[in-house]
Motif scaffolding. Sequence first.
Motif, PDB file in Angstrom:
ATOM      1  N   SER A 114      13.788 140.940  24.837  1.00 32.69           N
ATOM      2  CA  SER A 114      12.370 140.580  24.951  1.00 32.69           C
ATOM      3  C   SER A 114      11.636 141.540  25.882  1.00 32.69           C
ATOM      4  N   LEU A 115      12.268 141.878  27.001  1.00 31.15           N
ATOM      5  CA  LEU A 115      11.659 142.847  27.922  1.00 31.15           C
ATOM      6  C   LEU A 115      11.480 144.200  27.238  1.00 31.15           C
ATOM      7  N   SER A 116      12.497 144.625  26.484  1.00 27.80           N
ATOM      8  CA  SER A 116      12.414 145.915  25.788  1.00 27.80           C
ATOM      9  C   SER A 116      11.292 145.910  24.769  1.00 27.80           C
ATOM     10  N   TRP A 117      11.161 144.815  24.038  1.00 24.42           N
ATOM     11  CA  TRP A 117      10.079 144.703  23.050  1.00 24.42           C
ATOM     12  C   TRP A 117       8.712 144.800  23.727  1.00 24.42           C
ATOM     13  N   ARG A 176       3.893 148.626  25.593  1.00 23.39           N
ATOM     14  CA  ARG A 176       3.059 149.128  26.691  1.00 23.39           C
ATOM     15  C   ARG A 176       3.555 150.489  27.205  1.00 23.39           C
ATOM     16  N   ILE A 177       4.380 151.162  26.446  1.00 23.01           N
ATOM     17  CA  ILE A 177       5.133 152.288  26.985  1.00 23.01           C
ATOM     18  C   ILE A 177       4.246 153.382  27.561  1.00 23.01           C
ATOM     19  N   ASN A 232      13.504 155.704  21.734  1.00 19.81           N
ATOM     20  CA  ASN A 232      12.586 156.717  21.201  1.00 19.81           C
ATOM     21  C   ASN A 232      11.217 156.632  21.859  1.00 19.81           C
ATOM     22  N   ALA A 233      10.781 155.416  22.141  1.00 17.57           N
ATOM     23  CA  ALA A 233       9.488 155.237  22.807  1.00 17.57           C
ATOM     24  C   ALA A 233       9.524 155.822  24.218  1.00 17.57           C
ATOM     25  N   ILE A 234      10.612 155.557  24.961  1.00 17.47           N
ATOM     26  CA  ILE A 234      10.754 156.122  26.309  1.00 17.47           C
ATOM     27  C   ILE A 234      10.755 157.640  26.235  1.00 17.47           C
TER      28      ILE A 234
END
Length: 301
Positions: A75-78, A83-84, A111-113
């Motif tokens: 959930s935190l990752s989602w 908000r990345i 990939n987002a990070i």
Amino acid sequence: AISASSIQRITEFVPQGLSNLAWSVARLTEPNSPLLQAIASESMRKLTALNSQDLANTLWAWAKMELLNEPFIESLSWAARRRIYEFNPQSLANSAWAVAVLNVRDPPFRNAIAAAAISSIHEFNVQALSNSVWACARLDFRHDPLLAAIAAESIQSLSAFDPQALSNTLWSFARFECWHAPLSESISSAARRMSAELTTQELSNLAWALAKLWYHNAPLRDALASAAMRNIQALNRQELSVTAWAFATLGERNRPLLNAIAAAAIPRIGDFGALEISNTAWAFARLAECNLPLMQAIARC
């Protein structure tokens, strides 16, 4: 008392208060399961209200305590992925470090990070750079554009690198067998100058990286050998075997170092794991270095 009171009043905590409480527990106390469960449950209820700093701090806290609550971390990752681009460089690096420590295999988040990190790489400090590439290596996440960006920025910032950052960075590139000549040369020169400051883990990691990259840098190799001999009794069994393996892989028959490794290994050989025994035996055989007491000790295992 604080834990009990916090649990009773957990619904009163705003998102920042929840993340600050998680961060404080991770920094100052032993993990408290009821309190952490309360923080996780309330954070899930208020998930969309957590900002980028709240999310990064909470991920970091769970990783610091090495607690994998899969539904909570997912959930935190989602939420973090949504908000990345609000994450600052430190938050990006801390989040990358957290998912690596917890071994979270979440390709969209990784990939987002990576994309966000590339766009802000010039703002990364030394710790953020080394932690980010270490996280990629730990997760076997090879993202060539990110590696190229980290390499370029690291070279520019190398004067600020400490021994740990140097070791982690070269180790990470070696883990991918990613050869970047300017970075490898720059790190090797800096590490050689700091060889007296290297911990035993850092020197064995650097030796391993040289071998993995098949990088015959004689000045650094010799500096690592000297540092290892000075600190030979402090090297643990893994560091002894890795160092022997690295020098053998490079075809470097440094007899004083090999004798020192053998002398340190013999009294402890019964504690060596199977891989450590095989790597040590292979290294001496590869270099045709017949150390009879060591071979006899290995045979008795």
